[in-house]
Design a protein around this motif. Sequence first.
Motif, mmCIF file in Angstrom:
data_model
loop_
_atom_site.group_PDB
_atom_site.id
_atom_site.type_symbol
_atom_site.label_atom_id
_atom_site.label_comp_id
_atom_site.label_asym_id
_atom_site.label_seq_id
_atom_site.Cartn_x
_atom_site.Cartn_y
_atom_site.Cartn_z
ATOM 1 N N VAL A 1 0.786 -1.222 -0.307
ATOM 2 C CA VAL A 1 0.281 0.231 0.159
ATOM 3 C C VAL A 1 0.895 1.307 0.234
ATOM 4 C CG1 VAL A 1 -1.665 1.651 1.119
ATOM 5 C CG2 VAL A 1 -1.792 -0.983 1.133
ATOM 6 N N VAL A 2 2.119 1.041 0.912
ATOM 7 C CA VAL A 2 3.222 2.194 0.317
ATOM 8 C C VAL A 2 3.604 2.556 -0.422
ATOM 9 C CG1 VAL A 2 4.619 3.308 1.452
ATOM 10 C CG2 VAL A 2 3.858 2.515 3.353
ATOM 11 N N ALA A 3 3.920 1.669 -1.201
ATOM 12 C CA ALA A 3 4.785 1.400 -2.387
ATOM 13 C C ALA A 3 3.283 2.719 -3.462
ATOM 14 C CB ALA A 3 4.669 0.121 -3.027
ATOM 15 N N LEU A 4 1.853 2.471 -3.597
ATOM 16 C CA LEU A 4 1.199 2.395 -4.655
ATOM 17 C C LEU A 4 1.112 4.359 -3.714
ATOM 18 C CD1 LEU A 4 -1.553 0.029 -4.211
ATOM 19 C CD2 LEU A 4 0.077 0.105 -5.977
ATOM 20 N N LEU A 5 0.363 4.432 -2.352
ATOM 21 C CA LEU A 5 0.460 5.399 -1.688
ATOM 22 C C LEU A 5 1.482 6.775 -2.238
ATOM 23 C CD1 LEU A 5 -1.334 4.969 1.153
ATOM 24 C CD2 LEU A 5 -2.055 5.166 -1.356
ATOM 25 N N ASP A 6 3.051 6.449 -2.012
ATOM 26 C CA ASP A 6 4.150 7.129 -2.462
ATOM 27 C C ASP A 6 4.828 7.435 -3.423
ATOM 28 O OD1 ASP A 6 3.295 7.888 0.212
ATOM 29 O OD2 ASP A 6 4.222 6.442 1.610
ATOM 30 N N THR A 7 4.969 6.468 -4.605
ATOM 31 C CA THR A 7 6.140 6.244 -5.418
ATOM 32 C C THR A 7 5.542 7.097 -6.315
ATOM 33 O OG1 THR A 7 6.207 3.750 -5.166
ATOM 34 C CG2 THR A 7 7.656 4.393 -6.550
ATOM 35 N N PRO A 8 6.730 8.113 -7.302
ATOM 36 C CA PRO A 8 5.965 8.821 -7.987
ATOM 37 C C PRO A 8 6.215 7.959 -9.439
ATOM 38 C CG PRO A 8 7.844 9.945 -6.569
ATOM 39 C CD PRO A 8 7.480 8.647 -6.428
ATOM 40 N N ARG A 9 5.214 7.910 -10.131
ATOM 41 C CA ARG A 9 5.153 7.332 -11.318
ATOM 42 C C ARG A 9 4.443 7.921 -12.843
ATOM 43 N NH1 ARG A 9 2.810 5.145 -7.281
ATOM 44 N NH2 ARG A 9 0.600 3.867 -7.575
ATOM 45 N N ASP A 10 4.258 7.195 -14.083
ATOM 46 C CA ASP A 10 2.912 7.127 -15.091
ATOM 47 C C ASP A 10 2.507 6.037 -14.617
ATOM 48 O OD1 ASP A 10 2.140 7.873 -16.844
ATOM 49 O OD2 ASP A 10 3.337 6.796 -17.894
ATOM 50 N N LEU A 11 1.095 6.898 -13.763
ATOM 51 C CA LEU A 11 -0.273 6.524 -13.765
ATOM 52 C C LEU A 11 -1.162 6.287 -14.713
ATOM 53 C CD1 LEU A 11 -1.278 4.931 -10.631
ATOM 54 C CD2 LEU A 11 -2.918 7.225 -10.857
ATOM 55 N N LEU A 12 -1.033 5.155 -15.320
ATOM 56 C CA LEU A 12 -1.218 4.672 -16.815
ATOM 57 C C LEU A 12 -1.161 5.818 -18.186
ATOM 58 C CD1 LEU A 12 -3.575 1.360 -15.074
ATOM 59 C CD2 LEU A 12 -1.136 1.663 -16.205
ATOM 60 N N GLY A 13 -0.896 6.344 -17.936
ATOM 61 C CA GLY A 13 -1.215 7.699 -18.549
ATOM 62 C C GLY A 13 -1.315 9.492 -17.944
ATOM 63 N N LEU A 14 -1.261 9.105 -16.409
ATOM 64 C CA LEU A 14 -1.829 10.669 -15.736
ATOM 65 C C LEU A 14 0.126 10.550 -14.867
ATOM 66 C CD1 LEU A 14 -5.128 10.957 -14.356
ATOM 67 C CD2 LEU A 14 -4.176 11.862 -16.563
ATOM 68 N N ASN A 15 0.220 11.500 -14.719
ATOM 69 C CA ASN A 15 1.531 12.062 -13.864
ATOM 70 C C ASN A 15 1.017 11.810 -12.769
ATOM 71 O OD1 ASN A 15 3.675 13.191 -13.476
ATOM 72 N ND2 ASN A 15 3.133 14.525 -12.243
#
Length: 340
Positions: free
Chosen positions: A161-175
């Motif tokens: 859950v922390v990885a999902l909440l706190d990792t900067p990334r390209d979220l399937l087309g959204l920054n």
Amino acid sequence: MLTLDTLKAISLTRRPLGQVMFASGVLTPNFKNPLTRTDIHIEGMEKLPRDRPVIFAMNHTDRYNYWPFQWRLWRDEGMFTTTWVKGKYYNNPAIQTFMIKMNNLAVPSRGYLITADAVRLLGRPPAERAYRMVRKAVDGGSTDTRSLREQAAEEGVLSDVVALLDTPRDLLGLNFDPQTHNYLERIAELFKKMMDRFVELNEEAFGIGLHVLVFPEGTRSVRLQEGRTGLAQMALRMKATVVPVGCNGSDLAYPGNSPLSSGGTIVYRLGEPMTPEGDLAPFSIAEDYTPFTLEAERDHAAAFRGMTDLVMDRINDLLDERHQRLEGHEGKVKGANRFI
């Protein structure tokens, strides 16, 4: 994978070359081969409106049961369709290319977005308990990530859950920048943007004369199962005519994963068209809305459920006994793994 950019790049065609080539080069030789001869019949074609595209609502007996139907429509009527498929079929680049060439449309879902994003980030689906609590929060419209962290710690899945909440990334087309974005809000925003594009593509299909083919069960089953409300949400939004289709015998021609028919007889029965002015009038929704959104599902749940149940009843009436629904029959795969 299915991303916002993928949906934006899809361009439907009135005469999809991929469908023509596949039908001519693969399906026709397969169906005509004496060793695998497949007799395909569509009963009730005289009921199909000729002045407008429709949404075909068909039971989903096996992986390929729409191919013989599309083939017969093309051979006899010169008609083409665009078919709703699951987002997971876009996970493989080669299959994604095939799906797009075949005019198929991947249906975005919140569960798929959570799972696909996790796979890109973690290299695997999220832990089942992590998926369940994130999915519950997203489905409920929650933005409370603090409570989500606390629950994840209690359940022993905090790292996912922390990885999902706190990792900067390209979220399937959204920054996604955790310094400025809330993960739950961003997933909801992504889903809204993808669903807006999905609606556009369905409207484009109708605009160029394509029929739309939908499996309202949302999963495969020899016997008819309860319908999900996605078809109703789209049909009422588009004020579309729905034609129920009962598919009989395709599971015997396609008993496994092979895309080649093993032979036999497949019968499709078309029911009476369900028009916005007729059968669907009691479920009419005057206001504009976006299908599949939390707001639409909350505000119009009764209309969506009522129409879905009526469509499933009509499909059931078009089926041989071995395909008709059986009370208590359950065959759905649950959890994050169904999106992979």
